[in-house]
Design a protein around this motif. Structure first.
Motif, PDB file in Angstrom:
ATOM      1  N   PRO A 129       0.829  -1.202   0.000  1.00 61.22           N
ATOM      2  CA  PRO A 129       0.000   0.000   0.000  1.00 61.22           C
ATOM      3  C   PRO A 129       0.871   1.264   0.000  1.00 61.22           C
ATOM      4  N   LYS A 130       0.539   2.178  -0.866  1.00 60.99           N
ATOM      5  CA  LYS A 130       1.272   3.443  -0.871  1.00 60.99           C
ATOM      6  C   LYS A 130       0.278   4.594  -0.897  1.00 60.99           C
ATOM      7  N   GLU A 131       0.769   5.798  -0.703  1.00 60.99           N
ATOM      8  CA  GLU A 131      -0.112   6.955  -0.612  1.00 60.99           C
ATOM      9  C   GLU A 131      -1.022   7.044  -1.830  1.00 60.99           C
ATOM     10  N   GLY A 132      -2.304   7.264  -1.568  1.00 62.45           N
ATOM     11  CA  GLY A 132      -3.252   7.428  -2.659  1.00 62.45           C
ATOM     12  C   GLY A 132      -3.942   6.153  -3.091  1.00 62.45           C
ATOM     13  N   ASP A 133      -3.441   5.003  -2.682  1.00 61.75           N
ATOM     14  CA  ASP A 133      -4.065   3.730  -3.067  1.00 61.75           C
ATOM     15  C   ASP A 133      -5.421   3.559  -2.382  1.00 61.75           C
ATOM     16  N   ILE A 134      -6.340   2.906  -3.082  1.00 67.19           N
ATOM     17  CA  ILE A 134      -7.618   2.531  -2.473  1.00 67.19           C
ATOM     18  C   ILE A 134      -7.468   1.108  -1.933  1.00 67.19           C
ATOM     19  N   GLU A 196       0.626 -10.104  11.232  1.00 68.36           N
ATOM     20  CA  GLU A 196       0.270 -10.800  10.003  1.00 68.36           C
ATOM     21  C   GLU A 196      -0.247  -9.884   8.920  1.00 68.36           C
ATOM     22  N   THR A 197      -0.910  -8.821   9.334  1.00 73.58           N
ATOM     23  CA  THR A 197      -1.449  -7.919   8.315  1.00 73.58           C
ATOM     24  C   THR A 197      -0.938  -6.507   8.559  1.00 73.58           C
ATOM     25  N   PHE A 198      -1.033  -5.692   7.532  1.00 69.25           N
ATOM     26  CA  PHE A 198      -0.706  -4.288   7.677  1.00 69.25           C
ATOM     27  C   PHE A 198      -1.900  -3.589   8.316  1.00 69.25           C
ATOM     28  N   LYS A 199      -1.620  -2.812   9.373  1.00 70.60           N
ATOM     29  CA  LYS A 199      -2.696  -2.179  10.130  1.00 70.60           C
ATOM     30  C   LYS A 199      -2.888  -0.730   9.686  1.00 70.60           C
ATOM     31  N   GLY A 200      -4.078  -0.200   9.973  1.00 72.90           N
ATOM     32  CA  GLY A 200      -4.348   1.190   9.627  1.00 72.90           C
ATOM     33  C   GLY A 200      -5.230   1.855  10.655  1.00 72.90           C
ATOM     34  N   ILE A 201      -5.255   3.190  10.610  1.00 73.53           N
ATOM     35  CA  ILE A 201      -6.093   3.975  11.512  1.00 73.53           C
ATOM     36  C   ILE A 201      -6.927   4.939  10.675  1.00 73.53           C
ATOM     37  N   ASP A 225     -16.885  -4.586  10.127  1.00 74.97           N
ATOM     38  CA  ASP A 225     -17.265  -3.976   8.843  1.00 74.97           C
ATOM     39  C   ASP A 225     -16.102  -4.017   7.853  1.00 74.97           C
ATOM     40  N   ILE A 226     -16.453  -4.156   6.595  1.00 75.97           N
ATOM     41  CA  ILE A 226     -15.438  -4.039   5.543  1.00 75.97           C
ATOM     42  C   ILE A 226     -15.547  -2.638   4.946  1.00 75.97           C
ATOM     43  N   ILE A 227     -14.419  -1.967   4.900  1.00 77.97           N
ATOM     44  CA  ILE A 227     -14.400  -0.559   4.524  1.00 77.97           C
ATOM     45  C   ILE A 227     -13.527  -0.347   3.301  1.00 77.97           C
ATOM     46  N   ARG A 228     -14.029   0.477   2.392  1.00 79.20           N
ATOM     47  CA  ARG A 228     -13.202   0.898   1.258  1.00 79.20           C
ATOM     48  C   ARG A 228     -12.609   2.253   1.648  1.00 79.20           C
ATOM     49  N   ALA A 229     -11.301   2.351   1.686  1.00 77.92           N
ATOM     50  CA  ALA A 229     -10.660   3.577   2.164  1.00 77.92           C
ATOM     51  C   ALA A 229      -9.449   3.914   1.309  1.00 77.92           C
ATOM     52  N   GLN A 230      -8.995   5.145   1.475  1.00 81.31           N
ATOM     53  CA  GLN A 230      -7.823   5.583   0.729  1.00 81.31           C
ATOM     54  C   GLN A 230      -6.663   5.821   1.683  1.00 81.31           C
ATOM     55  N   ILE A 231      -5.450   5.479   1.255  1.00 82.54           N
ATOM     56  CA  ILE A 231      -4.276   5.678   2.099  1.00 82.54           C
ATOM     57  C   ILE A 231      -3.893   7.157   2.096  1.00 82.54           C
ATOM     58  N   LEU A 232      -3.860   7.761   3.290  1.00 87.35           N
ATOM     59  CA  LEU A 232      -3.429   9.159   3.404  1.00 87.35           C
ATOM     60  C   LEU A 232      -1.917   9.236   3.482  1.00 87.35           C
ATOM     61  N   SER A 233      -1.338   8.405   4.344  1.00 84.39           N
ATOM     62  CA  SER A 233       0.117   8.413   4.481  1.00 84.39           C
ATOM     63  C   SER A 233       0.570   7.066   5.020  1.00 84.39           C
ATOM     64  N   LEU A 234       1.874   6.842   4.934  1.00 83.77           N
ATOM     65  CA  LEU A 234       2.426   5.589   5.438  1.00 83.77           C
ATOM     66  C   LEU A 234       2.342   5.530   6.960  1.00 83.77           C
ATOM     67  N   TYR A 240      -0.879   2.489   9.014  1.00 87.58           N
ATOM     68  CA  TYR A 240      -1.097   3.406   7.901  1.00 87.58           C
ATOM     69  C   TYR A 240      -2.207   4.353   8.324  1.00 87.58           C
ATOM     70  N   TYR A 241      -2.234   5.573   7.803  1.00 88.77           N
ATOM     71  CA  TYR A 241      -3.372   6.451   8.048  1.00 88.77           C
ATOM     72  C   TYR A 241      -4.291   6.416   6.843  1.00 88.77           C
ATOM     73  N   LEU A 242      -5.564   6.159   7.106  1.00 87.39           N
ATOM     74  CA  LEU A 242      -6.537   6.022   6.026  1.00 87.39           C
ATOM     75  C   LEU A 242      -7.592   7.105   6.136  1.00 87.39           C
ATOM     76  N   THR A 243      -8.310   7.337   5.033  1.00 86.24           N
ATOM     77  CA  THR A 243      -9.417   8.282   5.044  1.00 86.24           C
ATOM     78  C   THR A 243     -10.595   7.691   4.292  1.00 86.24           C
ATOM     79  N   THR A 244     -11.815   8.102   4.701  1.00 86.03           N
ATOM     80  CA  THR A 244     -13.004   7.707   3.934  1.00 86.03           C
ATOM     81  C   THR A 244     -13.769   8.951   3.515  1.00 86.03           C
ATOM     82  N   SER A 245     -13.101  10.114   3.482  1.00 85.29           N
ATOM     83  CA  SER A 245     -13.808  11.361   3.208  1.00 85.29           C
ATOM     84  C   SER A 245     -13.998  11.582   1.707  1.00 85.29           C
TER      85      SER A 245
END
Lengths: 289, 236
Positions: A129-134, A196-201, A225-234, A240-245
């Motif tokens: 996952p890199k910045e901007g990825d969904i 085991e997995t890459f975590k996000g907030i 819940d399963i969420i579709r989100a975008q990576i804000l930063s590493l 990882y920091y994610l956004t759903t805005s």
């Protein structure tokens, strides 16, 4: 004379020089490395040149980079690049290409991907996952300020783990000393966490773009819940920091009563309904279409 | 000492051990005479070599290599996430598991260190932030632990190259290693003439260095050709 670019490569094989003449004396092709390719300095006849060479086994793919798509970040940069382009343009036309290597690794994801079988790279190793990825992620826990998720898949790049973190396949062995993670493990963290997995907030201010200070995490997501989100930063070491805005980001799959009830469907951007009981629950939903 | 506890799966009993057979009595352990000319003939060695990639499905990448009684299998796990402080580049860890009972701690460490050093310089580390790559070397059989252990190391290095490629991890070039029996030295090359690793265990290996380099470099070109041919023929 132009050099032919190989169609199938192994690591270390030179692909092409960064700049290449064409039959048209005014036109120059410029190549940039994409996935599976790297810029390297080589010495040919005591002259240093930069070439692009392969880092994977696979097929070579060349895409043209259209100038319109390029985003200019800085005002000053823009002017500078314009100036330099002008100077260049007086003599040459530059056509830019991105050159990447697509590994043809066998992946269960490939079998179902009829459309893009040739072009998408479903190997996760080359698609961290890199910045901007969904990404698709699952909510693991909540607090007042943020939701914690684990990243299951990168859109267009396949699963993070072959079994989506279910654990049916295991994630292999871990070295006695803790392996590559040992350098950063603290025993306290490691004992409850296998890594085991890459975590996000998802922080509360990143849930939606309007009324950001009134967001209540508990009315936006629930564990499972399963969420579709975008990576804000590493982010930091762990998350990882994610956004759903965005309209198309948010909850895509949820069950009512904290997972005990039936599957729910979005009826508007902040409500989901259970098709069996008619129960309404609030979520930050992703626009389905 | 395991620092992690797996709470997600049902594991076997903690004290379970694999079945190990007792070593053969002394009179059955025939040591073959080492033929120096045979050790120098890289081309015939390559024709005797058996390679297979991707046998271990649980790993992200794996390879299996067999030559003259040396059998090794390498598995690569990763990039897997690591916790704690932010790292821009991936960290590499190498582990050696010896099933023959012939390795002592020092030799084990030597092997791991050599492989780690080799591959730290060729893996495109910055491509994998916040993650680690674990390499597991599994020694299944050894031809001659006393005199030809560096030959085994060169095979381990070549097999690791294949396992990393099988995992789809980006490397700037194939690492090829070659062993010089006369001076008991192993060298690893990339791009035909760049040395990424050297380990010499004979006293005059420093004096003969230029000769060794010349000799192993010639061998490494043959190995590189063989690996490239193997990769192309199995991937297409």
């Amino acid at each position: 004379m132009s050099i032919e670019i190989p169609s199938f490569t192994v690591p270390g094989q030179p692909l092409c020089p960064t700049l290449q003449k064409t039959k048209d004396p005014k036109l120059v092709h410029k190549f940039e490395p994409g996935n599976g390719a790297i810029l390297q300095q080589v010495e040919i006849n005591n002259k240093k040149t930069s070439i692009i060479s392969s880092t994977l086994v696979g097929k070579v793919q060349i895409e043209e980079i259209l100038e319109d798509e390029k985003e200019t970040t800085d005002g000053q940069d823009e002017e500078e690049s314009k100036n330099s382009q002008k100077e260049d343009n007086e003599e040459y036309n530059i056509k830019k290409f991105k050159i990447s290597v697509i590994p043809n690794l066998k992946n269960q994801y490939n079998e179902f991907d009829f459309i893009n079988k040739e072009t998408t790279n479903t190997n996760f190793a080359t698609n961290l996952p890199k910045e901007g990825d969904i990404v698709l992620s699952r909510v693991t826990k909540l607090n007042l300020k943020q939701a914690f998720v684990e990243i299951l898949a990168v859109e267009g790049s396949g699963n993070v783990l072959t079994d989506s973190g279910i654990g049916s396949n295991g994630h292999g062995i871990i070295a006695p000393g803790g392996g590559s993670g040992a350098a950063t493990f603290s025993i306290h963290q490691a004992s409850s966490d296998l890594g085991e997995t890459f975590k996000g907030i998802i922080r509360s201010q990143d849930v939606r773009s309007t009324d950001r200070d009134k967001v209540k995490i508990i009315e936006s997501f629930k564990p499972g819940d399963i969420i579709r989100a975008q990576i804000l930063s590493l982010g930091d070491g762990t998350n990882y920091y994610l956004t759903t805005s965005r309209n198309d980001l948010g909850v895509v799959y949820a069950k009512s009563y904290n997972g005990a009830g039936g599957l729910m469907y979005a009826i508007d951007w902040q409500t989901m309904v259970c098709s069996k009981t008619g129960e309404l629950e609030s979520r930050k939903c992703a626009k389905p279409f | 000492m395991a620092t992690t506890i797996d709470r997600r799966r049902l594991l076997g009993p903690a004290n379970a051990k694999p079945l190990v057979f007792a070593p053969l009595p002394e009179e059955y352990q025939q040591k073959l005479q080492i033929d120096a000319s045979k050790e120098d003939d890289i081309e015939s060695q390559i024709t005797r070599t058996f390679i297979k990639s991707g046998l271990i499905t649980n790993a992200n990448g794996s390879s299996f290599l067999e030559l003259d009684g040396n059998i090794v299998s390498i598995s690569v796990y990763g990039p897997r996430p690591i916790r704690g402080s932010f790292v821009e580049k991936t960290t590499l860890s190498v582990n050696l598991e010896d099933n023959t009972g012939l390795f002592n701690d020092l030799l084990n460490k030597k092997f791991c260190q050599y492989i780690e050093n080799n591959f730290l310089s060729v893996i495109n580390l910055s491509k994998y932030p916040k993650s680690g790559i674990d390499i597991f070397i599994n020694i299944i059989s050894v031809q001659d632990i006393d005199q030809l252990y560096l030959k085994l190391l060169s095979l381990v290095s070549d097999a690791t190259t294949l396992a990393i490629i099988d995992a789809g991890i980006e490397i700037i070039d194939l690492v090829v290693s070659s062993f010089d029996y006369e001076n008991n030295t192993v060298l690893s090359y990339i791009k035909n003439d760049e040395i990424v690793g050297i380990l010499g265990e004979s006293e005059d290996s420093i004096e003969n260095l230029s000769k060794i380099i010349e000799k192993t470099q010639k061998k490494s070109i043959h190995v590189k050709n063989a690996l490239t041919t193997h990769l192309i023929s199995t991937s297409q």
